[in-house]
Design an enzyme around this catalytic site. Structure first.
Site: not given
Length: 388
Positions: A116, A118, A261, A272, A330, A333, A357, A361
């Site tokens: 505990a 934050s 697929r 490619q 992506q 799909g 954690e 930044e």
């Protein structure tokens, strides 16, 4: 063992962990209520000896456990990590009595731990803690009453004990913070669940004059910030390992999907653009894995540059996982967005590690600070300053 390779017994152990996760842990996770502490899962982690291993292994072992479990069952990985994060300060800084009371219970999975730190106004800026520890005269020695709030606390409000950080002195910033071992049944402690994008057990805590005494202090009075930072230095590389495990799972799913697929007259892997993207994903995953292992090995060796290495590992691994999971979605799909699909699950899971954690930044700020400190210590830097 070399820093950048695993021994055969380590590779075999990782394979065993993935097998255990699939056979014994994943079914328990699937049966659990989302957003709540999964006590049967934690108890099974205890029966398998993995929770005890949290207190006897080094940083690299912790990374291997988290990465291996995350590839198969992210819920099991999270339950293991949260137990370790909450109980590690007791293991590292607790008195004989504190360790004897709580570590066997935590290691067996009978008691749930929580970390505990934050608060509503102190997330990435951990030095901005506002939870007050007001001195009281108990007649039996020094005592305090905790007043304030904690927020974004994993396993809250269901944990059995908390490592709580509160301000015991008038100093601002990192000074004047003390770590306490707080049993959950103390009067004045209440909490609520938080409903998150990915339903982890996480909540808030309210402290209304919660009593603590000298026997509840972890480490030294006023030394709580060191307890927090040393704990995070251990766990930051393993957050990266969690991310690497998720990224590897996404990569494995993508290899299987693109090999089978059919599109544009053949399997997707023959295009490619697809093949190159998969190759890029694999390079990123392996790069992150190696940096995580290097940071963990540095921690285990007691190297001086652990803060920088740990921050680099968390930064690279979590950002990599976000990229790789997104690329996997992506390439799969629309099917990857179906509720219950592995990638739908990973897509929600992968976002949080870039924040908790220490956000991305903050990791960059730590890295830059450590680099400039190191630069200032070099003879060349002193010669340059003298020349000016």
């Amino acid at each position: 063992m070399g820093t950048f390779s695993l021994a055969p017994d380590q590779l075999a152990w990782c394979a065993e962990l993935r097998d255990l996760a699939e056979r014994r842990l994943a079914p328990l996770a699937e049966a659990a209520e989302p957003g709540r502490v999964d006590r049967p899962l934690i108890a099974e982690l205890g029966r398998l000896g993995l929770l005890e291993r949290l207190f006897t292994s080094g940083a690299l072992d912790l990374c291997l456990m988290r990465e291996s479990l995350a590839q198969v069952c992210s819920e099991a990985e999270t339950a293991l990590a949260l137990q370790g994060l909450g109980a590690h300060p007791v293991h590292a800084y607790g008195t004989k009595e504190q360790r004897g009371r709580w570590l066997p219970e935590a290691g067996a999975g009978r008691a749930v731990a929580a970390f505990a730190l934050s608060e509503p106004g102190a997330g990435s800026d951990a030095a901005a803690l506002a939870l007050r520890a007001e001195k009281t005269d108990t007649g039996d020695g020094a005592g305090w009453r905790l007043t304030g709030e904690k927020y974004w606390i994993s396993n809250a409000p269901e944990a059995d004990f908390y490592t709580v950080f509160a301000r015991t002195g008038p100093d601002a910033g990192a000074r004047g913070v003390t770590a306490f071992l707080l049993p959950a049944d103390r009067p004045g402690l209440t909490g609520d669940h938080l409903d998150m994008l990915c339903p982890h057990p996480i909540g808030s805590l309210t402290f209304d004059g919660v009593p603590v005494g000298e026997g509840d202090v972890l480490g030294e009075v006023g030394g709580g910030f060191e307890v927090a930072m040393r704990t995070l230095n251990l766990f930051r590389p393993s957050v990266g390992a969690f991310a690497v495990g998720m990224a590897q799972a996404a990569l494995d799913a993508t290899l299987g999907h693109t090999a089978q697929r059919q599109a544009f007259g053949g399997p997707l892997k023959d295009l490619q653009a697809v093949a190159h993207q998969v190759a890029d994903m694999a390079v990123r995953v392996e790069s992150a894995r190696l940096m995580v292992y290097a940071a963990a090995a540095a921690y285990d060796a007691g190297a001086e540059d652990v803060p920088r290495r740990a921050a680099m590992a968390k930064l690279l691994a979590t950002e990599t996982a976000q990229h790789v999971v997104d690329a996997a979605v992506q390439l799969h799909g629309a099917r990857a967005l179906l509720r219950g699909h592995l990638l739908e699950h990973l897509y929600r899971e992968v976002r949080a590690p870039r924040i908790y954690e220490g956000a991305t930044e903050v990791q960059r700020a730590i890295i830059a600070k450590e680099l400039y400190k190191q630069h200032a210590r070099t003879p060349e830097a002193h010669r340059q300053e003298a020349a000016r």
